[in-house]
Design a protein around this motif. Structure first.
Motif, PDB file in Angstrom:
ATOM      1  N   PRO A 166      -5.397  -0.449 -12.705  1.00  0.00           N
ATOM      2  CA  PRO A 166      -4.755  -1.755 -12.835  1.00  0.00           C
ATOM      3  C   PRO A 166      -3.571  -1.917 -11.896  1.00  0.00           C
ATOM      4  O   PRO A 166      -2.868  -0.952 -11.574  1.00  0.00           O
ATOM      5  CB  PRO A 166      -4.296  -1.773 -14.298  1.00  0.00           C
ATOM      6  CG  PRO A 166      -5.198  -0.803 -14.990  1.00  0.00           C
ATOM      7  CD  PRO A 166      -5.472   0.271 -13.982  1.00  0.00           C
ATOM      8  N   GLN A 167      -3.345  -3.155 -11.450  1.00  0.00           N
ATOM      9  CA  GLN A 167      -2.240  -3.454 -10.542  1.00  0.00           C
ATOM     10  C   GLN A 167      -0.901  -3.024 -11.121  1.00  0.00           C
ATOM     11  O   GLN A 167      -0.047  -2.509 -10.403  1.00  0.00           O
ATOM     12  CB  GLN A 167      -2.210  -4.949 -10.238  1.00  0.00           C
ATOM     13  CG  GLN A 167      -3.146  -5.385  -9.136  1.00  0.00           C
ATOM     14  CD  GLN A 167      -2.506  -5.239  -7.761  1.00  0.00           C
ATOM     15  OE1 GLN A 167      -1.313  -5.014  -7.635  1.00  0.00           O
ATOM     16  NE2 GLN A 167      -3.315  -5.365  -6.733  1.00  0.00           N
ATOM     17  N   SER A 168      -0.693  -3.252 -12.419  1.00  0.00           N
ATOM     18  CA  SER A 168       0.587  -2.907 -13.033  1.00  0.00           C
ATOM     19  C   SER A 168       0.864  -1.408 -12.927  1.00  0.00           C
ATOM     20  O   SER A 168       1.983  -0.983 -12.616  1.00  0.00           O
ATOM     21  CB  SER A 168       0.610  -3.344 -14.497  1.00  0.00           C
ATOM     22  OG  SER A 168      -0.473  -2.761 -15.218  1.00  0.00           O
ATOM     23  N   GLU A 169      -0.157  -0.607 -13.160  1.00  0.00           N
ATOM     24  CA  GLU A 169      -0.027   0.847 -13.048  1.00  0.00           C
ATOM     25  C   GLU A 169       0.257   1.258 -11.613  1.00  0.00           C
ATOM     26  O   GLU A 169       1.085   2.134 -11.347  1.00  0.00           O
ATOM     27  CB  GLU A 169      -1.304   1.507 -13.560  1.00  0.00           C
ATOM     28  CG  GLU A 169      -1.317   3.014 -13.488  1.00  0.00           C
ATOM     29  CD  GLU A 169      -2.631   3.601 -13.972  1.00  0.00           C
ATOM     30  OE1 GLU A 169      -3.034   4.663 -13.460  1.00  0.00           O
ATOM     31  OE2 GLU A 169      -3.264   2.983 -14.862  1.00  0.00           O
ATOM     32  N   CYS A 170      -0.447   0.624 -10.686  1.00  0.00           N
ATOM     33  CA  CYS A 170      -0.266   0.923  -9.266  1.00  0.00           C
ATOM     34  C   CYS A 170       1.150   0.578  -8.810  1.00  0.00           C
ATOM     35  O   CYS A 170       1.814   1.371  -8.134  1.00  0.00           O
ATOM     36  CB  CYS A 170      -1.296   0.140  -8.461  1.00  0.00           C
ATOM     37  SG  CYS A 170      -1.291   0.469  -6.682  1.00  0.00           S
ATOM     38  N   ARG A 171       1.629  -0.587  -9.191  1.00  0.00           N
ATOM     39  CA  ARG A 171       2.973  -1.009  -8.791  1.00  0.00           C
ATOM     40  C   ARG A 171       4.045  -0.092  -9.350  1.00  0.00           C
ATOM     41  O   ARG A 171       5.002   0.273  -8.664  1.00  0.00           O
ATOM     42  CB  ARG A 171       3.215  -2.441  -9.259  1.00  0.00           C
ATOM     43  CG  ARG A 171       2.513  -3.479  -8.416  1.00  0.00           C
ATOM     44  CD  ARG A 171       2.801  -4.867  -8.927  1.00  0.00           C
ATOM     45  NE  ARG A 171       2.157  -5.861  -8.094  1.00  0.00           N
ATOM     46  CZ  ARG A 171       1.619  -6.974  -8.541  1.00  0.00           C
ATOM     47  NH1 ARG A 171       1.654  -7.253  -9.830  1.00  0.00           N
ATOM     48  NH2 ARG A 171       1.067  -7.834  -7.706  1.00  0.00           N
ATOM     49  N   ASP A 172       3.889   0.268 -10.623  1.00  0.00           N
ATOM     50  CA  ASP A 172       4.881   1.140 -11.248  1.00  0.00           C
ATOM     51  C   ASP A 172       4.947   2.486 -10.530  1.00  0.00           C
ATOM     52  O   ASP A 172       6.033   3.044 -10.340  1.00  0.00           O
ATOM     53  CB  ASP A 172       4.537   1.358 -12.722  1.00  0.00           C
ATOM     54  CG  ASP A 172       4.790   0.117 -13.568  1.00  0.00           C
ATOM     55  OD1 ASP A 172       5.459  -0.808 -13.074  1.00  0.00           O
ATOM     56  OD2 ASP A 172       4.293   0.077 -14.713  1.00  0.00           O
ATOM     57  N   LYS A 186      -2.902  -9.211  -3.566  1.00  0.00           N
ATOM     58  CA  LYS A 186      -4.277  -9.304  -3.062  1.00  0.00           C
ATOM     59  C   LYS A 186      -4.790  -7.937  -2.613  1.00  0.00           C
ATOM     60  O   LYS A 186      -5.361  -7.784  -1.532  1.00  0.00           O
ATOM     61  CB  LYS A 186      -4.350 -10.317  -1.926  1.00  0.00           C
ATOM     62  CG  LYS A 186      -3.985 -11.736  -2.369  1.00  0.00           C
ATOM     63  CD  LYS A 186      -4.019 -12.704  -1.195  1.00  0.00           C
ATOM     64  CE  LYS A 186      -3.612 -14.101  -1.616  1.00  0.00           C
ATOM     65  NZ  LYS A 186      -3.609 -15.042  -0.479  1.00  0.00           N
ATOM     66  N   THR A 187      -4.571  -6.950  -3.466  1.00  0.00           N
ATOM     67  CA  THR A 187      -5.013  -5.594  -3.156  1.00  0.00           C
ATOM     68  C   THR A 187      -5.728  -4.995  -4.353  1.00  0.00           C
ATOM     69  O   THR A 187      -5.618  -5.482  -5.478  1.00  0.00           O
ATOM     70  CB  THR A 187      -3.828  -4.676  -2.776  1.00  0.00           C
ATOM     71  OG1 THR A 187      -2.889  -4.663  -3.861  1.00  0.00           O
ATOM     72  CG2 THR A 187      -3.149  -5.143  -1.505  1.00  0.00           C
ATOM     73  N   ILE A 188      -6.457  -3.914  -4.085  1.00  0.00           N
ATOM     74  CA  ILE A 188      -7.070  -3.093  -5.120  1.00  0.00           C
ATOM     75  C   ILE A 188      -6.500  -1.683  -4.967  1.00  0.00           C
ATOM     76  O   ILE A 188      -6.396  -1.175  -3.848  1.00  0.00           O
ATOM     77  CB  ILE A 188      -8.600  -3.027  -4.964  1.00  0.00           C
ATOM     78  CG1 ILE A 188      -9.222  -4.404  -5.149  1.00  0.00           C
ATOM     79  CG2 ILE A 188      -9.214  -2.031  -5.952  1.00  0.00           C
ATOM     80  CD1 ILE A 188     -10.688  -4.446  -4.794  1.00  0.00           C
ATOM     81  N   CYS A 189      -6.158  -1.069  -6.084  1.00  0.00           N
ATOM     82  CA  CYS A 189      -5.680   0.312  -6.057  1.00  0.00           C
ATOM     83  C   CYS A 189      -6.731   1.218  -6.699  1.00  0.00           C
ATOM     84  O   CYS A 189      -7.385   0.834  -7.677  1.00  0.00           O
ATOM     85  CB  CYS A 189      -4.365   0.437  -6.819  1.00  0.00           C
ATOM     86  SG  CYS A 189      -3.031  -0.577  -6.145  1.00  0.00           S
ATOM     87  N   THR A 190      -6.886   2.409  -6.141  1.00  0.00           N
ATOM     88  CA  THR A 190      -7.839   3.363  -6.692  1.00  0.00           C
ATOM     89  C   THR A 190      -7.190   4.732  -6.775  1.00  0.00           C
ATOM     90  O   THR A 190      -6.188   5.012  -6.117  1.00  0.00           O
ATOM     91  CB  THR A 190      -9.113   3.479  -5.839  1.00  0.00           C
ATOM     92  OG1 THR A 190      -8.796   4.112  -4.595  1.00  0.00           O
ATOM     93  CG2 THR A 190      -9.743   2.122  -5.598  1.00  0.00           C
ATOM     94  N   VAL A 229      -4.352   2.180  -1.669  1.00  0.00           N
ATOM     95  CA  VAL A 229      -4.301   0.722  -1.728  1.00  0.00           C
ATOM     96  C   VAL A 229      -5.229   0.120  -0.672  1.00  0.00           C
ATOM     97  O   VAL A 229      -5.191   0.514   0.500  1.00  0.00           O
ATOM     98  CB  VAL A 229      -2.863   0.202  -1.541  1.00  0.00           C
ATOM     99  CG1 VAL A 229      -2.817  -1.315  -1.701  1.00  0.00           C
ATOM    100  CG2 VAL A 229      -1.924   0.858  -2.562  1.00  0.00           C
ATOM    101  N   PHE A 230      -6.030  -0.852  -1.107  1.00  0.00           N
ATOM    102  CA  PHE A 230      -7.016  -1.520  -0.267  1.00  0.00           C
ATOM    103  C   PHE A 230      -6.767  -3.024  -0.299  1.00  0.00           C
ATOM    104  O   PHE A 230      -6.469  -3.589  -1.353  1.00  0.00           O
ATOM    105  CB  PHE A 230      -8.436  -1.258  -0.783  1.00  0.00           C
ATOM    106  CG  PHE A 230      -8.815   0.182  -0.889  1.00  0.00           C
ATOM    107  CD1 PHE A 230      -9.658   0.756   0.048  1.00  0.00           C
ATOM    108  CD2 PHE A 230      -8.340   0.972  -1.929  1.00  0.00           C
ATOM    109  CE1 PHE A 230     -10.021   2.088  -0.040  1.00  0.00           C
ATOM    110  CE2 PHE A 230      -8.688   2.303  -2.032  1.00  0.00           C
ATOM    111  CZ  PHE A 230      -9.537   2.872  -1.085  1.00  0.00           C
ATOM    112  N   THR A 231      -6.917  -3.675   0.822  1.00  0.00           N
ATOM    113  CA  THR A 231      -6.942  -5.136   0.847  1.00  0.00           C
ATOM    114  C   THR A 231      -8.199  -5.599   0.119  1.00  0.00           C
ATOM    115  O   THR A 231      -9.302  -5.137   0.418  1.00  0.00           O
ATOM    116  CB  THR A 231      -6.962  -5.650   2.296  1.00  0.00           C
ATOM    117  OG1 THR A 231      -5.838  -5.111   3.001  1.00  0.00           O
ATOM    118  CG2 THR A 231      -6.911  -7.168   2.332  1.00  0.00           C
TER     119      THR A 231
END
Length: 247
Positions: A166-172, A186-190, A229-231
């Motif tokens: 999730p974006q929230s997890e990635c940002r944190d 506008k990104t995807i995190c893996t 992080v991916f566009t």
């Protein structure tokens, strides 16, 4: 601005420097299912990143990969040799691409000078935002084989399985690296325990349900517990269609 410059130094694979790393993943002896994954080659003849053919004339890659690339190599599983070379007619970066305080809109379209003749099947683009965090996605590229000792670029195409977070997890998580750095919307995190930081080279594809879902943008060398992080391609479908039609 200083923070982002440091980040770029750590994470981008450009100008022949070991910045976007591949650690883990499996080498593919047979690339027949992934012939649409191409290599970008600089005018000096150096490997400059990856890209994805979406039709016979257009390649999707990352905006930061541009180095005055002279060629795109198709159908090679020996880094950049033994494939067919296509010259670049035009490299179109997204007009809002930026590295100021964040890395955003890191996507570009390469227009080839002639149609690719040896490939007839290309990955489709998603028609909706990715929201299934239980799905397993694939990342493909030819990055270095180890970190912190960089080793050599993998001559064969490599594949790794990753899961979106999730974006929230990635940002944190990225705020732990720098409180002033924000992961763009506008990104995807893996993340993957088995394949660290950017399984694919910069510009290479993230495939979810066999669709071109993301483009490798940035990550931390060797992972370090940070998501890659991916566009997210979905957000740029209209812009991509505009470039295809008007350039």
């Amino acid at each position: 601005m200083k923070t982002v410059v440091v980040l770029l130094t750590l994470i981008f694979f450009a100008n022949g420097k070991e910045e976007a790393r591949i650690v883990g993943g499996e080498e593919l002896d047979d690339i027949s299912d992934y012939m649409f994954v191409v290599a970008l080659v600089s005018k000096r003849g150096e490997f400059a990143g990856g890209g994805t053919l979406i039709d016979s004339r257009h390649v999707i890659t990352a905006a930061h990969c541009w180095q005055g690339n002279g060629k795109v190599v198709v159908g090679s599983n020996d880094l950049i040799s033994n494939g067919k070379e296509y010259s670049v007619k035009r490299f179109v970066s997204h007009p809002d691409y930026t590295t100021h305080r964040t890395i955003a809109n890191d996507i570009a379209v390469i227009i080839l000078s002639e149609d690719v003749s040896e490939i007839t099947e290309f990955p489709k683009r998603p028609t909706a935002k990715l929201n299934d965090y239980d799905t397993s996605c694939k990342v493909l590229g030819k990055g270095v084989t180890g970190y912190p000792e960089p080793g050599t670029l993998s001559k064969k195409l490599k594949l790794a399985y990753v899961k979106p977070v999730p974006q929230s997890e990635c940002r944190d998580k990225w705020k732990e690296w720098s409180s002033s750095f924000k992961v763009d919307d506008k990104t995807i995190c893996t993340f993957s325990d088995d394949a660290a930081a950017l399984m694919g080279d910069s510009g290479g594809p993230l495939l979810c349900d066999d669709k071109l879902t993301g483009v490798v943008s940035f990550g931390m060398p060797s992972g370090g517990g940070y998501p890659d992080v991916f566009t997210e391609v979905y957000f740029y479908n209209d812009w991509i269609d505009y470039v295809i039609k008007n350039y």
